[in-house]
Design a protein around this motif. Structure first.
Motif, PDB file in Angstrom:
ATOM      1  N   SER A 248     -52.765   1.881 -12.931  1.00 25.34           N
ATOM      2  CA  SER A 248     -52.981   0.768 -13.772  1.00 25.34           C
ATOM      3  C   SER A 248     -51.644   0.095 -13.534  1.00 25.34           C
ATOM      4  O   SER A 248     -50.850   0.732 -13.945  1.00 25.34           O
ATOM      5  CB  SER A 248     -53.905  -0.216 -14.250  1.00 25.34           C
ATOM      6  OG  SER A 248     -53.292   1.007 -15.725  1.00 25.34           O
ATOM      7  N   GLU A 250     -51.076  -1.529 -16.629  1.00 24.53           N
ATOM      8  CA  GLU A 250     -50.299  -0.861 -18.211  1.00 24.53           C
ATOM      9  C   GLU A 250     -50.030   0.390 -18.080  1.00 24.53           C
ATOM     10  O   GLU A 250     -48.907   1.073 -19.368  1.00 24.53           O
ATOM     11  CB  GLU A 250     -52.024  -0.788 -18.733  1.00 24.53           C
ATOM     12  CG  GLU A 250     -51.901  -2.611 -19.093  1.00 24.53           C
ATOM     13  CD  GLU A 250     -52.813  -3.639 -17.249  1.00 24.53           C
ATOM     14  OE1 GLU A 250     -52.803  -4.487 -18.028  1.00 24.53           O
ATOM     15  OE2 GLU A 250     -53.446  -2.553 -17.186  1.00 24.53           O
ATOM     16  N   PHE A 251     -50.460   1.593 -17.636  1.00 26.40           N
ATOM     17  CA  PHE A 251     -49.822   3.081 -17.500  1.00 26.40           C
ATOM     18  C   PHE A 251     -49.056   3.075 -16.300  1.00 26.40           C
ATOM     19  O   PHE A 251     -48.144   4.163 -17.334  1.00 26.40           O
ATOM     20  CB  PHE A 251     -51.076   3.561 -16.622  1.00 26.40           C
ATOM     21  CG  PHE A 251     -50.986   5.001 -16.406  1.00 26.40           C
ATOM     22  CD1 PHE A 251     -51.738   6.041 -17.003  1.00 26.40           C
ATOM     23  CD2 PHE A 251     -50.231   5.645 -15.686  1.00 26.40           C
ATOM     24  CE1 PHE A 251     -51.904   7.361 -17.383  1.00 26.40           C
ATOM     25  CE2 PHE A 251     -50.370   7.566 -16.270  1.00 26.40           C
ATOM     26  CZ  PHE A 251     -50.374   7.465 -16.565  1.00 26.40           C
ATOM     27  N   LEU A 253     -46.798   1.299 -17.218  1.00 27.26           N
ATOM     28  CA  LEU A 253     -45.574   0.056 -17.873  1.00 27.26           C
ATOM     29  C   LEU A 253     -44.928   1.423 -18.464  1.00 27.26           C
ATOM     30  O   LEU A 253     -44.164   1.686 -19.489  1.00 27.26           O
ATOM     31  CB  LEU A 253     -45.677  -1.052 -18.798  1.00 27.26           C
ATOM     32  CG  LEU A 253     -45.294  -1.545 -19.754  1.00 27.26           C
ATOM     33  CD1 LEU A 253     -44.168  -2.264 -18.820  1.00 27.26           C
ATOM     34  CD2 LEU A 253     -46.381  -2.767 -19.719  1.00 27.26           C
ATOM     35  N   GLU A 254     -46.391   2.230 -19.807  1.00 31.74           N
ATOM     36  CA  GLU A 254     -46.155   2.715 -20.771  1.00 31.74           C
ATOM     37  C   GLU A 254     -45.841   4.291 -19.772  1.00 31.74           C
ATOM     38  O   GLU A 254     -44.578   5.083 -21.185  1.00 31.74           O
ATOM     39  CB  GLU A 254     -47.567   3.415 -20.946  1.00 31.74           C
ATOM     40  CG  GLU A 254     -47.340   4.421 -22.026  1.00 31.74           C
ATOM     41  CD  GLU A 254     -48.867   4.726 -22.407  1.00 31.74           C
ATOM     42  OE1 GLU A 254     -49.460   5.534 -23.280  1.00 31.74           O
ATOM     43  OE2 GLU A 254     -49.798   4.208 -21.578  1.00 31.74           O
ATOM     44  N   HIS A 255     -45.380   4.132 -19.437  1.00 35.76           N
ATOM     45  CA  HIS A 255     -44.369   5.410 -17.787  1.00 35.76           C
ATOM     46  C   HIS A 255     -43.567   5.489 -17.950  1.00 35.76           C
ATOM     47  O   HIS A 255     -42.836   6.017 -17.375  1.00 35.76           O
ATOM     48  CB  HIS A 255     -45.589   6.450 -17.367  1.00 35.76           C
ATOM     49  CG  HIS A 255     -46.601   6.935 -17.873  1.00 35.76           C
ATOM     50  ND1 HIS A 255     -47.686   6.886 -18.238  1.00 35.76           N
ATOM     51  CD2 HIS A 255     -46.553   8.258 -18.307  1.00 35.76           C
ATOM     52  CE1 HIS A 255     -48.839   6.731 -19.217  1.00 35.76           C
ATOM     53  NE2 HIS A 255     -47.604   8.870 -18.915  1.00 35.76           N
ATOM     54  N   GLY A 256     -42.632   3.688 -17.899  1.00 37.70           N
ATOM     55  CA  GLY A 256     -41.157   3.498 -17.886  1.00 37.70           C
ATOM     56  C   GLY A 256     -40.679   2.502 -16.624  1.00 37.70           C
ATOM     57  O   GLY A 256     -39.714   2.758 -15.943  1.00 37.70           O
ATOM     58  N   ASP A 259     -41.245  -2.891 -16.632  1.00 40.77           N
ATOM     59  CA  ASP A 259     -40.453  -3.432 -17.429  1.00 40.77           C
ATOM     60  C   ASP A 259     -41.246  -4.645 -18.454  1.00 40.77           C
ATOM     61  O   ASP A 259     -41.175  -4.020 -20.112  1.00 40.77           O
ATOM     62  CB  ASP A 259     -39.341  -4.070 -17.111  1.00 40.77           C
ATOM     63  CG  ASP A 259     -37.857  -3.601 -16.054  1.00 40.77           C
ATOM     64  OD1 ASP A 259     -36.984  -2.550 -16.594  1.00 40.77           O
ATOM     65  OD2 ASP A 259     -37.803  -3.555 -14.796  1.00 40.77           O
TER      66      ASP A 259
END
Length: 279
Positions: A248, A250-251, A253-256, A259
């Motif tokens: 997803s 969101e996942f 994004l969380e792992h870089g 942006d």
């Protein structure tokens, strides 16, 4: 006479008298929220109750991004050939013709130049309805030419990705587009012309492995599926269960790998602010 009859089992309406809503008048999201199509369109095709982002194509994205929906389309007539004489259930040219008639599109990507909040931009947008937004030689060529236009006129380039990956009917020709578009983006980077990659649901396969993740800024819509291979393939390859929702936006994004995530209703103002800041 009344339009219904009351019986012991309740109200019975004859089939010919039933009032069915016209097809396409209402939209139901996966969570069960129902919204009128007129309201959905006015809300950038985002359900106000649950924030669900409905999949849309280049026509709708151009309406959202370009001022007054005014733009000049680039290379509008560019169409795929059949370099491999591919035959599966039917010859490739016949399948192309059928999809073109059904979608009213020439191929899986449209490119255009216009103004977004008075800022001139080049936008390339993929259409998932055209053979799953697959990346063939025409998609790669149109994106490359759009980058050339941005490079020549020194104006920002925005890529809206929505794809199932490379187009199998063009095999190696399709895979070559990864290298070609990446090389063009390198020229854009050297010229210091901004490139924003906007990933939407779904962005997978060779598109993710090339231009979709090469932006000066990589942004996404909420809940978008972003990945290379499918979960089943990855699970079978590494031999272990995968984290819930690991592909997803969101996942990711969380792992870089992103942006930021932006709601489609605010994407025009966000992109404009970002480009003004870079300028």
């Amino acid at each position: 006479m009344s339009w219904f009859q009351r019986t012991d089992k309740g109200i019975k309406t004859s089939t010919k008298d039933k009032m069915d809503a016209p097809e396409g008048l209402w939209y139901k999201t996966p969570s069960g929220s129902i919204i009128h199509m007129r309201e959905l369109k006015a809300n950038a095709y985002v359900c106000p109750e649950d924030g669900y982002h409905v999949r849309i194509g280049s026509k709708e994205y151009f309406e959202i991004l370009f001022d007054n929906n005014e733009f000049k389309e680039l290379d509008a007539s560019l169409s795929s050939g059949d370099p491999l004489n591919f035959v599966d259930s039917k010859p490739y040219p016949k399948r192309l013709k059928k999809v073109q008639e059904k979608t009213k599109l020439v191929d899986a990507c449209r490119t255009a130049v216009g103004k977004m909040n008075q800022l001139e931009v080049v936008v390339a947008c993929m259409d998932f309805s055209f053979i799953g937004g697959s990346m063939g030689s025409v998609v790669g060529e149109k994106i490359s030419r759009a980058i050339d236009h941005a490079l020549k006129h020194k104006i920002p380039f925005i890529m809206i990705s929505k794809s199932g990956g490379a187009r199998m009917m063009e095999a190696g020709y399709s895979l070559m587009q990864m290298a070609k578009t990446s090389a063009k983006l390198h020229l854009l980077s050297e010229a210091k012309v901004p490139y924003i990659s906007y990933l939407t649901d779904p962005t997978t396969g060779g598109v993710t492995a090339s231009y979709a993740m090469l932006g000066d800024f990589n942004i996404s819509e909420p809940g978008a599926l972003i990945g290379f291979a499918g979960p089943r393939v990855i699970r079978e390859t590494i031999g272990r269960d995968l984290p819930e929702g690991f592909q997803s936006a969101e996942f990711v994004l969380e792992h870089g790998f992103l942006d930021f995530i932006v709601d489609r209703r605010h994407v025009k103002s966000k992109l404009s602010s970002l480009l003004k800041m870079l300028k």
